[in-house]
Design a protein around this motif. Sequence first.
Motif, PDB file in Angstrom:
ATOM      1  N   ASP A 127      -9.989  66.686 -32.191  1.00  9.75           N
ATOM      2  CA  ASP A 127     -10.040  67.780 -32.889  1.00  9.75           C
ATOM      3  C   ASP A 127     -11.109  67.705 -33.923  1.00  9.75           C
ATOM      4  O   ASP A 127     -11.090  66.545 -34.557  1.00  9.75           O
ATOM      5  CB  ASP A 127      -8.865  68.395 -33.624  1.00  9.75           C
ATOM      6  N   GLY A 128     -12.031  68.378 -34.430  1.00 11.63           N
ATOM      7  CA  GLY A 128     -13.058  68.226 -35.550  1.00 11.63           C
ATOM      8  C   GLY A 128     -13.317  69.612 -36.243  1.00 11.63           C
ATOM      9  O   GLY A 128     -14.526  70.127 -36.344  1.00 11.63           O
ATOM     10  N   GLY A 129     -12.307  70.202 -36.609  1.00 13.98           N
ATOM     11  CA  GLY A 129     -12.398  71.475 -37.236  1.00 13.98           C
ATOM     12  C   GLY A 129     -13.016  72.563 -36.280  1.00 13.98           C
ATOM     13  O   GLY A 129     -12.314  72.848 -35.308  1.00 13.98           O
ATOM     14  N   ASP A 130     -14.335  73.195 -36.644  1.00 15.35           N
ATOM     15  CA  ASP A 130     -14.854  74.251 -35.628  1.00 15.35           C
ATOM     16  C   ASP A 130     -15.641  73.614 -34.537  1.00 15.35           C
ATOM     17  O   ASP A 130     -16.320  74.368 -33.785  1.00 15.35           O
ATOM     18  CB  ASP A 130     -15.769  75.189 -36.286  1.00 15.35           C
ATOM     19  N   HIS A 131     -15.706  72.415 -34.386  1.00 12.33           N
ATOM     20  CA  HIS A 131     -16.068  71.512 -33.427  1.00 12.33           C
ATOM     21  C   HIS A 131     -15.105  70.514 -32.517  1.00 12.33           C
ATOM     22  O   HIS A 131     -13.969  70.368 -33.055  1.00 12.33           O
ATOM     23  CB  HIS A 131     -17.354  70.680 -33.884  1.00 12.33           C
ATOM     24  N   HIS A 132     -15.478  70.325 -31.487  1.00 12.20           N
ATOM     25  CA  HIS A 132     -14.672  69.181 -30.829  1.00 12.20           C
ATOM     26  C   HIS A 132     -15.523  67.637 -31.045  1.00 12.20           C
ATOM     27  O   HIS A 132     -16.701  67.808 -31.426  1.00 12.20           O
ATOM     28  CB  HIS A 132     -14.831  69.293 -29.427  1.00 12.20           C
ATOM     29  N   CYS A 179     -20.729  66.395 -30.747  1.00 14.47           N
ATOM     30  CA  CYS A 179     -19.779  67.450 -31.073  1.00 14.47           C
ATOM     31  C   CYS A 179     -20.254  68.671 -30.983  1.00 14.47           C
ATOM     32  O   CYS A 179     -21.052  69.557 -31.674  1.00 14.47           O
ATOM     33  CB  CYS A 179     -19.820  67.183 -32.747  1.00 14.47           C
ATOM     34  N   GLY A 224     -20.151  77.241 -46.873  1.00 20.90           N
ATOM     35  CA  GLY A 224     -20.462  76.766 -45.515  1.00 20.90           C
ATOM     36  C   GLY A 224     -22.290  76.740 -45.598  1.00 20.90           C
ATOM     37  O   GLY A 224     -22.812  75.913 -44.874  1.00 20.90           O
ATOM     38  N   ARG A 260     -16.658  74.890 -30.685  1.00 16.00           N
ATOM     39  CA  ARG A 260     -15.442  75.071 -30.148  1.00 16.00           C
ATOM     40  C   ARG A 260     -16.020  76.573 -29.414  1.00 16.00           C
ATOM     41  O   ARG A 260     -15.238  76.807 -28.486  1.00 16.00           O
ATOM     42  CB  ARG A 260     -14.577  75.508 -31.021  1.00 16.00           C
TER      43      ARG A 260
END
Length: 181
Positions: free
Chosen positions: A125-130, A53, A7, A56
Amino acid sequence: MVTEVDGAAFRRTLGHFCTGVAVVTAECDGEPVGFACQSFSALSLDPPLVLFCPGRTSRTWPLIERAGHFCVNVLAAGQREVSAVFGRRGEDKFAGLDWTPAPSGAPVLDGALTWLDCAVESVLDGGDHHIVVGRVRTLGEATGEDPLLFYKGAYTGITRPTTPAQYWPEDFLTGTPDDWL
């Protein structure tokens, strides 16, 4: 070559991609809300769509989603402090700032380079983001100032002259290029 994506390394690598800085705002239950956002992009010309984005864990995004509309304020080079205020948690981000309502009621920040007033079209849905897709309803006039940019974890600006248009394909400025928005 890196084969496992860490990360922190991913963030450092992405830091080499220079982005503009925007503040996404809305009016929710009579109160202005907003947050700083560098994950903003044009998506489509026909229909006119943009995307941003939010994380979350954002406390502001649910308020903007409930409002159903938002304004993207593209920040000018002199608005570093505005970006910093909207990037922090837990304070009245609009204290001491002048703004006017866009047609949707979302705040247009004084001094913004330009702005786009949008309706929430869809949320993916975008992983740890919208991934929020917005339909552009109204455009603000550009001020002619330089943009506020973010590069390698710091604010930066542009250096003139920029690349002359002669280096782009002929249809880039006059027609409809295949891959550029």
